[in-house]
Design a protein around this motif. Structure first.
Motif, PDB file in Angstrom:
ATOM      1  N   ARG A   8       0.831  -1.209   0.000  1.00  0.00           N
ATOM      2  CA  ARG A   8       0.000   0.000   0.000  1.00  0.00           C
ATOM      3  C   ARG A   8       0.870   1.266   0.000  1.00  0.00           C
ATOM      4  NH1 ARG A   8      -5.132   0.325  -1.109  1.00  0.00           N
ATOM      5  NH2 ARG A   8      -5.403   2.001   0.377  1.00  0.00           N
ATOM      6  N   THR A  11       1.331   3.974  -3.026  1.00  0.00           N
ATOM      7  CA  THR A  11       1.056   5.396  -2.830  1.00  0.00           C
ATOM      8  C   THR A  11       2.170   6.249  -3.446  1.00  0.00           C
ATOM      9  OG1 THR A  11      -0.015   4.825  -0.767  1.00  0.00           O
ATOM     10  CG2 THR A  11       0.573   7.120  -1.043  1.00  0.00           C
ATOM     11  N   TRP A  44      -3.213   9.876  -7.168  1.00  0.00           N
ATOM     12  CA  TRP A  44      -4.192   9.886  -6.077  1.00  0.00           C
ATOM     13  C   TRP A  44      -4.146  11.188  -5.287  1.00  0.00           C
ATOM     14  CZ3 TRP A  44      -2.802  10.523  -0.974  1.00  0.00           C
ATOM     15  CH2 TRP A  44      -1.440  10.387  -0.690  1.00  0.00           C
ATOM     16  N   ASP A  71      -7.292  12.807  -3.644  1.00  0.00           N
ATOM     17  CA  ASP A  71      -7.415  12.696  -2.189  1.00  0.00           C
ATOM     18  C   ASP A  71      -7.133  13.999  -1.448  1.00  0.00           C
ATOM     19  OD1 ASP A  71      -8.235  10.161  -2.347  1.00  0.00           O
ATOM     20  OD2 ASP A  71      -6.724   9.308  -1.013  1.00  0.00           O
ATOM     21  N   GLN A 114      -1.886   6.418   3.509  1.00  0.00           N
ATOM     22  CA  GLN A 114      -2.448   7.246   2.437  1.00  0.00           C
ATOM     23  C   GLN A 114      -3.589   8.117   2.977  1.00  0.00           C
ATOM     24  OE1 GLN A 114      -3.698   4.994  -0.980  1.00  0.00           O
ATOM     25  NE2 GLN A 114      -4.713   6.741  -1.916  1.00  0.00           N
TER      26      GLN A 114
END
Lengths: 270, 335
Positions: A18, A22, A28, A32, A114
């Motif tokens: 993960r 990221t 992202w 985000d 994240q």
């Protein structure tokens, strides 16, 4: 001791995916960081338009901070086994001599990395753009409330994961059903007491309800919109942590046995 | 006799599914009796849908049997799955394990961590395995960039990462080109020879693969084990003899072949065009081959080419099932 060490290694390895993901797919960041600020903006503008106290803007920001964690629990952790089945990893994970919770725990920690960036950016940008005072009156208490909320929440997520293991696509629909109602029931963008005392107490089975309320009381102690005294809320949250993590372990074992019996670990079409 | 690594007694598996309020049943395995000794490279040979993968998944603790019992290293797959898992591993042909965003080395490291290996030890082992399958140059390539063959090589390495005592290989060379399949087969044999307590259970519908690699082969069709023996013994059941096809230059009459011990029949065909002779010699047993070659040499015949033809496992399958295994495979590939 060796078993614990092996499970920690497994959790670290799953978290690594993960975290490295990221860093390697930076697109992202746009979604985000910018989109959550947009979603809280609408509520803050409403509160400003009706002349609500400034603290209401702070309530929205705290709700916006926790939204990322809820989505992470629901779609990344809860749906984890579903994704792993689709990508062909599920059999390998269940073949390995490790606790299923260690994989989910790694997923949770990696996901938190994240989501924490999303949460921090929402808090900082929200406070700066809308000039909302965010001096935390009781930082230690707020931190305890935050940690307890996350542990209970991810325990709940691990329970969802066991449902996804057995029900696959059906569980997907249930997760869809849960997403928006929880925003309402847990009071993501307003003080949960506004729902009425008993409805709010009933909604407290979702750790976010009490977690958000406790954090808001600890950030704005003089506003007087809390559901229960903070100490009671933290004690209930601690109880929910033990309950959900314990139930998650039991549910995963039960569902794994059922899945082995029904062949659902090995059939991709479900 | 070596202890049994894998033992199945009356093993059965039925899949049930509900469609329109009716329960449909599909029997995948019926009364399977199987014993695989430690040190054996054991093959399960059968067409698609024969029950090979179902059997492997039961033995890998991923699926519960509907009836009967299965033990791995003396441990029950139902009640002692947790004790079996550290000692086994499994590779399936065409699997897509790992995450596209990780490199080959990172992905294998991640899987190694599920077996409690230290990072140092696992990276040493990963580098060693990648070198063996010729993937070392791509160790830092992201999985999403790998070809099918490269990906299968990586999966293959994953199976060996915890140095399992029992390894299941479910169609490991499925869809691979000849070169990659050859590398994989060679390492399977080598791995087995390194330690006598290892066991490798291979499922395949490639007869040549089973014949080349396996100490013993079980032929499975429609969930039942139809025969189980060494490839040679299975082929012997068909009742055909070995035939030598020899092309020679020179020599005279070849009367030496008549009545030679171990030679059942021989046929001599002269080719006036190039002056060479084709000999077809049916042998009673393989030990006669050196005597035949020595006799031809004494006759002054120079051997140009030499070919021994034997009954294949295809013939065995044909005799047992009444249809060819390759016909099933071809149909599956076309569908």
């Amino acid at each position: 001791m060796q078993t614990l060490l092996n499970n920690l290694r497994a959790a670290r390895a799953r978290a690594y995916v993960r975290v490295i993901g990221t860093n390697r797919e930076l697109s992202w960041l746009v979604f985000d960081i910018l989109l959550p600020v947009l979603s809280i903006s609408a509520y803050i503008f409403i509160y400003k338009a009706i002349g609500a106290p400034e603290e209401y803007g702070g309530y929205v920001i705290i709700g916006g901070v926790m939204t990322g964690f809820w989505l992470n629990v629901l779609w990344n952790m809860g749906a984890n086994w579903y994704w792993e089945k689709q990508t062909g990893n599920l059999e390998i994970f269940f073949l390995a001599p490790i606790s299923r919770l260690s994989i989910l725990g790694g997923m949770a920690v990696g996901g938190m990395f994240q989501t924490s960036i999303r949460a921090m950016s929402t808090a900082v940008l929200g406070a700066l753009i809308f000039r909302i005072p965010m001096q935390v009156a009781h930082p230690f208490g707020a931190l305890v409330a935050f940690v307890l909320t996350l542990v209970a929440l991810y325990g709940l997520g691990a329970m969802f994961a066991s449902l996804f293991l057995l029900y696959g696509r059906e569980a997907w629909h249930y997760a869809n059903l849960l997403q928006e109602p929880i925003y309402l029931l847990s009071g993501f963008y307003f003080p949960v007491r506004a729902l009425g005392f008993w409805v709010a107490v009933g909604a407290s089975v979702i750790p976010l309800t009490l977690g958000l309320d406790a954090m808001r009381q600890l950030v704005y102690p003089h506003h007087g919109m809390g559901l229960l005294p903070v100490g009671v809320e933290l004690a209930i949250l601690a109880g929910l942590c033990a309950l959900y993590v314990g139930m998650a372990g039991a549910a995963l074992r039960t569902m794994e046995n059922l899945a082995r019996r029904e062949g659902r670990l090995t059939l991709k079409w479900q | 006799m070596s202890p049994l690594s894998i033992e199945c007694t009356d093993l059965g598996r039925v899949f049930r599914s509900r469609k329109r309020r009716q329960t449909e049943e599909k029997t995948a395995l019926t009364d399977v009796q199987l014993g695989v000794e430690a040190g054996e490279l054991f093959g399960l040979l059968g067409p698609n849908g024969a029950g090979k993968s179902t059997l492997i998944k039961i033995l890998a603790t991923l699926l519960l049997p509907s009836s009967g019992q299965a033990k791995v290293l003396g441990l029950d797959v139902v009640g002692q799955a947790g004790s079996i898992r550290p000692k086994i591993n499994m590779v399936s042909g065409g699997e897509h394990s790992g995450y596209g965003i990780l490199t080959v080395r990172e992905s294998l490291w991640m899987f190694s961590q599920f077996y409690g290996l230290s990072s140092r030890e696992s990276l040493r082992r990963i580098d060693e395995l990648l070198a063996i399958v010729g993937l070392d140059k791509d160790a830092h390539t992201k999985i999403s960039k790998l070809s099918t063959g490269m990906r299968q090589k990586m999966n293959f390495c994953r199976g060996f990462i915890n140095d399992p005592q029992v390894l299941y290989m479910d169609e490991p060379t499925l869809g691979l080109d000849v070169g990659v399949a050859k590398v994989i087969r060679a390492y399977m044999r080598e791995w087995m020879e390194q330690r006598p307590d290892r066991t490798l259970l291979l499922t395949t519908h490639y007869m040549a693969e089973a014949d080349e690699l396996c100490d013993r082969v079980a032929i499975i069709d429609q969930g039942r084990i139809l025969a189980c023996d060494s490839p040679t013994a299975l082929k012997r059941r068909v009742g055909q003899d070995s035939t030598l096809q020899i092309e020679v230059a020179g020599g005279n009459g070849f009367s030496c072949l008549a009545g030679m011990r171990g030679v059942k029949r021989s046929a001599v065909t002269h080719r006036p065009a190039d002056g060479r002779t084709d000999l077809s010699i049916i042998l009673e047993h393989d030990s006669a081959v050196p005597m035949v070659l020595a006799a031809l040499s004494e006759e002054g015949a120079g051997i140009v080419s030499f070919k021994k033809t034997e009954p294949t496992l295809e013939d065995v399958f044909l005799q047992l099932v009444g249809r060819k295994l390759t016909a099933d495979a071809d149909a599956a590939e076309q569908s």
